[in-house]
Design a protein around this motif. Structure first.
Motif, short mmCIF file in Angstrom:
data_model
loop_
_atom_site.label_atom_id
_atom_site.label_comp_id
_atom_site.label_asym_id
_atom_site.label_seq_id
_atom_site.Cartn_x
_atom_site.Cartn_y
_atom_site.Cartn_z
N THR A 9 0.82 -1.21 0.00
CA THR A 9 0.00 0.00 0.00
C THR A 9 0.86 1.26 0.00
OG1 THR A 9 -1.65 1.23 1.27
CG2 THR A 9 -0.09 -0.09 2.52
N GLU A 10 0.24 2.38 -0.37
CA GLU A 10 0.89 3.68 -0.30
C GLU A 10 0.66 4.36 1.05
OE1 GLU A 10 2.85 5.22 -2.27
OE2 GLU A 10 2.63 4.38 -4.28
N SER A 11 -0.06 3.72 1.96
CA SER A 11 -0.40 4.32 3.26
C SER A 11 0.83 4.42 4.16
CB SER A 11 -1.46 3.47 3.95
OG SER A 11 -2.62 3.38 3.16
N PRO A 12 0.74 5.24 5.21
CA PRO A 12 1.83 5.26 6.20
C PRO A 12 1.85 3.99 7.02
CG PRO A 12 0.04 6.67 6.93
CD PRO A 12 -0.31 6.23 5.54
N GLY A 13 3.01 3.66 7.57
CA GLY A 13 3.10 2.48 8.40
C GLY A 13 4.54 2.11 8.69
N ILE A 14 4.73 0.91 9.23
CA ILE A 14 6.07 0.41 9.53
C ILE A 14 6.29 -0.89 8.77
CG2 ILE A 14 6.12 1.51 11.80
CD1 ILE A 14 5.99 -2.21 11.80
N TYR A 15 7.56 -1.23 8.57
CA TYR A 15 7.90 -2.48 7.89
C TYR A 15 9.00 -3.18 8.67
CZ TYR A 15 11.56 0.59 6.04
OH TYR A 15 12.59 1.49 5.92
N ARG A 16 8.90 -4.53 8.64
CA ARG A 16 9.93 -5.35 9.28
C ARG A 16 10.55 -6.24 8.23
NH1 ARG A 16 8.78 -9.14 13.65
NH2 ARG A 16 6.70 -9.45 12.79
N MET A 17 11.88 -6.18 8.10
CA MET A 17 12.60 -7.03 7.17
C MET A 17 13.10 -8.26 7.93
SD MET A 17 14.76 -4.18 5.05
CE MET A 17 13.93 -3.09 3.88
N LEU A 18 12.78 -9.46 7.43
CA LEU A 18 13.08 -10.71 8.12
C LEU A 18 14.09 -11.53 7.33
CD1 LEU A 18 9.40 -11.74 9.00
CD2 LEU A 18 10.93 -10.27 10.31
N ASP A 19 14.90 -12.31 8.03
CA ASP A 19 15.83 -13.22 7.35
C ASP A 19 15.18 -14.58 7.17
OD1 ASP A 19 15.91 -14.49 9.81
OD2 ASP A 19 17.95 -13.86 10.30
N ASP A 20 15.93 -15.57 6.66
CA ASP A 20 15.35 -16.87 6.37
C ASP A 20 15.01 -17.66 7.62
OD1 ASP A 20 17.90 -17.36 7.19
OD2 ASP A 20 18.58 -18.33 5.34
N GLN A 21 15.43 -17.18 8.79
CA GLN A 21 15.06 -17.81 10.06
C GLN A 21 13.87 -17.12 10.72
OE1 GLN A 21 16.68 -20.62 11.11
NE2 GLN A 21 17.78 -20.46 9.13
#
Length: 604
Positions: free
Chosen positions: A13-25
């Motif tokens: 989405t183009e909305s505001p928010g947060i993101y979490r980048m995760l590894d393969d574990q």
């Protein structure tokens, strides 16, 4: 199955928010916020990225997003998740468990000034602070006991005294425990001490001066002498304080960085009085630029913490999300918090002091013996030496369009900079701007003296420049038959950004591109930057000496009366030359603007 950024971005989405980048574990690598999630996340997979961000992107197995109603909500949620998950690529700031205060109880007829640590101010007395460190509290308490003789004993000790203790004998207590001072007089001394701790020492000084004159007129010379001593101590205290008349509560944050390390200094100003400083060295997992790093630090330092937020937060760099962070800071205490980097007057002085503290703290970190040893060992491995080099010399050239050319030589050994061996060389007889000829001259002079038995031989000689400077150094070595010294040229990258340098070892066709995290590269960058600083300082001094022909008569706006005031205030032209802009502005009739003009005219 590998992560497909194109397919992922199609659904974001183009909305505001947060993101979490995760590894393969499934472990969180990085938490970020965005005004527009799609645009922010797309930037990780397009265009040029620095080395650390590339490493992060290479480990991504999944990205999870959380949409929020506003960017402020995203900012607050981001800080909550960073503290909870402690991702390796975010800057991480340890939360303080408590804060140091000076405490004055209201449940004792003769209260003491006490040191206390607490997360919040509780009922039952007055809390002065918080202070940046326990040392700042203890120093303040010692001064107040010395000036106003306030007791520092425990209540249990106070209740069982039958005669004065040693503190009374050394004039650090007025012995209220045995009735040597009544409650009203003790309370007055205590209130004076509290006012000084609140930054109102000038008010106390004026009151004590009046009392001293009254006691003198009443022929009570012993009391007048005691008050005189208090006034003198307070005057000395005011001279030590950075600002004693300009009010305001503020935290001032400045960042200093060198390759591989950084320091953020936080100065606490309360009631216009500097209480002290704290220093932090957060990790910079993504190699963020200073403004973004400082913005992340400010968010973590205040948001979600039980930390007092002053009316003003001053930063050494304009923050990218300045308005957003200011709005979020204002929600926590329920009042408007000013977040700014554009300041003048005494606030600009606070900021300059914070920068000085950060640089000083960083210099101490760089001088750390363990870190230095690690860097020297890494350089040994890089250059294929049997032992870590004992002596490094680095040469740099500085001039302004060929004017006042200076060459610098700085020396490092296993203990860091060896400043007693620093040298500057005036370069004469070369064409303006011909750095190659200047380098040839300085190296010829240096190693001709070495051939005559003067000076130590370096293990490694570093020249700030690429193939041309290295070839010039090689030519000098061949001419003078210099043996046993390894040559190293340092060429800046295309963007001139630290971490992108190319090293030339011995010859111009032996090039090395090191990782930006290399301890060996950090050592080379450190000595290169130090030689550059030393060369520039010498060049400016030489240039200013030739240009410093201005006299007071030639400065617009400085007529006979102002010249007379300046000379009277500073005792002569030499004193005027040594004065800072702020000292010049204290002279009657000299405005801030005119003080700046005088300073520039006398110093170039």
């Amino acid at each position: 199955m590998s992560f497909d950024p194109r397919r992922f971005l199609d659904t974001v989405t183009e909305s505001p928010g947060i993101y979490r980048m995760l590894d393969d574990q499934g472990e969180t690598l990085y938490v970020g916020k965005a005004r527009r999630l799609k645009a922010r996340l797309a930037s990780y997979f397009r265009g040029a990225l620095n080395t650390k961000t590339q490493a992060l992107v290479g480990r991504i197995a999944d990205i999870q997003v959380t949409v929020t109603n506003s960017e402020i909500e995203a900012l607050l949620l981001e800080q909550t998740l960073i503290k909870e998950l402690r991702p390796p690529y975010n800057i991480l700031l340890r939360d303080d468990k408590s804060y140091p205060f000076v405490f004055v109880t209201d449940r004792h007829p003769f209260p003491a000034l006490e040191y206390k640590r607490a997360r919040t101010r509780r009922d039952g007395g007055r809390y002065l602070g918080p202070y940046p460190s326990s040392g700042a509290v203890r120093e303040s308490l010692s001064l107040m006991q010395k000036i106003f003789r306030i007791r520092n004993c425990e209540d249990s000790v106070f209740a069982h005294r039958s005669r004065p203790c040693l503190q009374y004998q050394i004039h650090r207590c007025s012995a209220p425990c045995v009735g040597y001072i009544d409650e009203e007089e003790y309370r007055r001394d205590l209130e004076h001490a509290v006012q000084c701790l609140e930054g109102k020492s000038e008010v106390v000084t004026r009151e004590l001066t009046r009392d001293m004159e009254t006691a003198s007129q009443a022929l009570d010379f012993e009391e007048a002498a005691r008050l005189r001593d208090q006034v003198q101590h307070l005057r000395q205290l005011q001279q030590r304080q950075f600002v004693d008349t300009a009010g305001g509560d503020a935290d001032v944050l400045a960042l200093a960085s060198r390759p591989g390390t950084l320091c953020i200094s936080v100065l606490s100003i309360r009631q216009g009085r500097l209480l002290g400083a704290r220093h932090y060295s957060p990790s910079n997992g993504l190699d963020l630029p200073p403004d973004m790093l400082l913005g992340d630090f400010v968010s973590q330092y205040y948001l979600g913490q039980a930390r007092e937020i002053p009316d003003e937060v001053i930063t050494g760099h304009p923050l990218p999300d300045n308005d957003l962070i200011a709005e979020a800071l204002s929600e926590q205490p329920g009042r408007r918090i000013r977040l700014t980097s554009r300041v003048r007057g005494h606030r600009a002085q606070w900021l300059e002091l914070a920068r000085t503290n950060a640089e000083q703290q960083l210099a101490g970190q760089l001088a750390n013996q363990t870190q230095l040893s690690r860097r020297f060992e890494a350089l040994r491995d890089l250059l294929g030496l049997e032992m870590p080099p004992h002596r490094l010399e680095c040469y740099d050239i500085s001039h302004s369009q060929g004017e006042a050319t200076i060459a610098s030589c700085v020396v490092f050994d296993e203990n860091g900079p060896r400043k007693s061996d620093y040298r500057r060389f005036n370069i004469e007889g070369v064409a303006a701007g011909d750095d190659y000829a200047a380098m040839h001259q300085v190296l010829t002079r240096r190693f001709r003296r070495f051939a005559e038995g003067e000076g130590e031989r370096p293990d490694v000689l570093i020249v700030d420049g690429g193939k041309g400077q290295l070839n010039m150094a090689r030519e000098v070595f061949d001419t003078l038959d210099v043996q046993g010294v390894m040559l190293l040229g340092v060429a800046k990258g295309s963007t001139r950004k630290a971490g992108l340098e190319t090293l030339f070892v011995e010859t111009a066709d032996n090039a090395l591109d090191l990782d930006g995290n290399s301890p060996a590269l950090h050592l080379i960058q450190h000595i290169r930057d130090e030689s550059h600083r030393f060369a520039i300082a010498g060049h400016r001094a030489k240039r200013d000496k030739t240009r410093r022909t201005s006299t007071l008569q030639e400065i617009p706006g400085v007529g006979p009366r102002r010249r007379r005031e300046l000379l009277r205030f500073f005792g002569g032209i030499q004193g005027i030359r040594q004065a800072s802009r702020d000292e010049l502005a204290r002279v009657p009739g000299i405005s801030d603007t005119l003080a700046d003009a005088i300073h520039r005219a006398l110093h170039g």
